[in-house]
Design an enzyme around this catalytic site. Structure first.
Site, mmCIF file in Angstrom:
data_model
loop_
_atom_site.group_PDB
_atom_site.id
_atom_site.type_symbol
_atom_site.label_atom_id
_atom_site.label_comp_id
_atom_site.label_asym_id
_atom_site.label_seq_id
_atom_site.Cartn_x
_atom_site.Cartn_y
_atom_site.Cartn_z
ATOM 1 N N ASP A 6 0.819 -1.167 -0.100
ATOM 2 C CA ASP A 6 -0.074 -0.028 -0.062
ATOM 3 C C ASP A 6 0.932 1.293 -0.063
ATOM 4 O O ASP A 6 2.101 1.292 -0.707
ATOM 5 C CB ASP A 6 -1.011 -0.030 1.337
ATOM 6 C CG ASP A 6 -2.468 0.643 1.044
ATOM 7 O OD1 ASP A 6 -2.274 1.827 0.593
ATOM 8 O OD2 ASP A 6 -3.442 -0.187 1.204
ATOM 9 N N HIS A 74 -3.775 5.966 3.513
ATOM 10 C CA HIS A 74 -4.662 4.655 3.118
ATOM 11 C C HIS A 74 -3.744 3.314 3.838
ATOM 12 O O HIS A 74 -4.562 2.400 3.949
ATOM 13 C CB HIS A 74 -4.518 4.815 1.590
ATOM 14 C CG HIS A 74 -5.418 3.738 0.847
ATOM 15 N ND1 HIS A 74 -4.799 2.416 0.621
ATOM 16 C CD2 HIS A 74 -6.641 3.931 0.301
ATOM 17 C CE1 HIS A 74 -6.022 1.884 -0.170
ATOM 18 N NE2 HIS A 74 -6.878 2.684 -0.087
ATOM 19 N N SER A 413 -11.355 -1.106 -1.092
ATOM 20 C CA SER A 413 -9.967 -1.156 -0.167
ATOM 21 C C SER A 413 -10.140 -1.323 1.268
ATOM 22 O O SER A 413 -9.272 -1.851 1.855
ATOM 23 C CB SER A 413 -9.536 0.370 -0.602
ATOM 24 O OG SER A 413 -8.714 0.520 -1.682
#
Length: 502
Positions: A6, A74, A413
């Site tokens: 990520d 994220h 996600s």
């Protein structure tokens, strides 16, 4: 060990502490206490004494131009959703009314070790960095990989870099979960690499916890309106006049009811400051971000905010932390409210109650409109996504260097790391199961879901096999394996048949 490919990771967040802040769990490092992988100890401007790893966060790599520090948030969010510690989180609303709540959260596998692979940064992902991340995760021998990354286009399954990389991962005994994509609700929107049968691709569902917020006390000289229960992580407001944004023309846009102007994210109000004087402003959903609309209304003098869905969004609603007291309502209630506001009266009044925490089964297992669906673009005979999991309004670790924060994010996600964490738990229960057998257990014990548009049953191309149930999967009476040679042999370009695969 859970490997997360990520945007990096925020090592300061307690979700990744060596000792669990709530349950006191002391993590054991499978590499040996104090032994770390990758760029742990790397001297950076942020960490002049070295990037801090511990016996929970046992590795961190940077394959971009920077360092393992998450500069986007994220990566920290997905990592903590899959395997973050139990932590106590106080979330404060944005509306200035003092609204907030304290909850205890954790990842699905809170006692797992984590290795972070930075294959992306806030500017995007590079193929070289992602390829290096996949290869390194295989070399490190992680048990599970979460890959909340992908495209909306079809892949050449037996030639694409990440699809082939993850076939190598499966051969190495690694379970890979990936996001289905956020290009729904149209058919055949499942992209790459979620269309590969040797990955477990995950669609986005709601969960069963939310903050109810009610729009009530609605009166006018032409008649009253029954209370409307919506969602909103905000305080209360009112009684106050309530108006429809579409009734306030703007020199900047032909669609003032959308409460935005220009590019998405610009935060530009259609009206000048002082247009409103404390009214509750009703905006239609669409085009602009949900929270952005409320911020625009506030800038023009609104005191409260209602976000009303239209036919395009259906009934799915979100408990956002708005910039002013706000309620999000579905399409049917939105139609009723808009009709009431158009009944000819000029004295409409309403009250926003303020958020109330609620847990009910009926809130869960609803497919998000944006979740990508099959049939598979690459090979129509392949069903996808594999399964679905909670991905809407997920509270998890967030923030960049120097920030210890948590935030709500939504999308596939966020659904994918739920399945990655589930696989880690199943590996602990059934260490003899292969990744294919774990995938089969999750798929064959999944439960059905419904659509957000009208709450009718979702199809297999929308939900995959359905919402995962870890307890049932752990007790699966039968599991199905598949051999790596069979995956290679199924390539249609080589005369194979993908339907031959389990």
């Amino acid at each position: 060990m859970i490997g997360v490919i990520d945007t990096g990771i925020n090592p300061e967040n307690p979700s990744f502490a060596e000792v669990g802040p709530v349950d006191g769990y002391v993590h054991t490092n499978p590499l040996g206490s104090g032994t770390f992988l990758g760029d742990c100890g790397m001297v950076t401007a942020e960490y002049p004494e070295g990037f801090p790893c511990n016996d929970k966060l046992i590795g961190a790599y940077q394959f971009t131009t920077g360092n393992p520090v998450d500069m986007d948030g994220h990566g920290s969010h997905t990592a903590s959703t899959a395997g973050g510690n139990f932590v106590e989180v106080y979330r404060e609303g944005e509306d200035g009314t003092g609204f907030g709540d304290t909850v205890t959260i954790s990842g699905v596998a809170p006692h797992a070790n984590i290795i972070a692979y930075q294959g992306c940064e806030d500017a995007g992902c590079s193929l070289a960095a992602l390829s290096a991340s996949i290869d390194q995760a295989i070399a490190d021998g992680v048990d599970v990989i979460n890959y909340s990354i992908g495209s909306d286009s079809a892949s050449d399954l037996w030639n694409d870099f990440d699809a082939v990389g993850f076939l190598n991962a499966r051969e190495a005994g690694i379970f890979v979960a990936t996001s289905a994509g956020n290009a729904g609700p149209g058919d055949a929107t499942l992209g790459s690499p979620a269309d590969a049968p040797w990955l477990t691709s995950v669609g986005n569902l709601t969960h069963n916890r939310t903050y109810l917020n009610t729009l009530g006390g609605m009166t006018s000289s032409e008649g009253a309106l029954a209370d409307i229960v919506g969602r909103g992580f905000t305080g209360g407001y009112g009684p106050a006049p309530i108006v429809y944004a579409g009734d306030y023309p703007s020199d900047l846009t032909d669609t003032p009811e959308l409460c935005g102007v220009g590019s998405i994210g610009d935060y530009v109000s259609p009206w000048p400051e002082g247009t409103f004087n404390g009214e509750i402003v009703v905006c239609d959903r669409g085009t602009f971000e949900r929270v952005e609309k409320g911020a625009n209304a506030l800038a023009s003098g609104a005191g409260g905010f209602v976000l009303a869905n239209t036919d395009a969004q259906g009934e799915a609603v979100v408990a956002d932390p708005h910039f002013l007291p706000g309620v999000h309502i579905g399409d049917a209630d939105g139609d009723v409210l808009r009709a009431w506001l158009a009944n000819g009266a000029v004295d409409h009044v309403a009250t926003i109650s303020g958020g109330v925490w609620s847990l009910q089964d009926e809130f869960g297992d609803i497919m998000a409109a944006g979740s990508s669906r099959g049939p598979n673009q690459a090979i129509a005979s392949l069903v996808g996504p594999s399964v679905s999991a909670p991905g809407s309004n997920i509270l998890a670790a967030y923030g960049t260097y120097g920030e210890i924060t948590w935030d709500y994010l939504g999308g596939t996600s966020m659904a994918s790391p739920h399945v990655a964490g589930a696989a880690a738990l199943l590996m602990g229960i059934h260490p003899d199961w292969t990744p294919a057998e774990i995938q089969s257990a999750l798929m064959m014990t999944a439960d059905t879901t419904v659509l957000d548009s009208d709450l009718t049953d979702a199809t297999w191309f929308e939900m995959g096999s359905g919402r995962i149930d870890i307890g049932l999967a752990a007790d699966a009476g039968i599991v199905m394996d598949e051999q790596i040679d069979d995956y290679w042999a199924a390539d249609p370009a080589a005369g194979g048949d993908p339907l031959s695969l389990n």
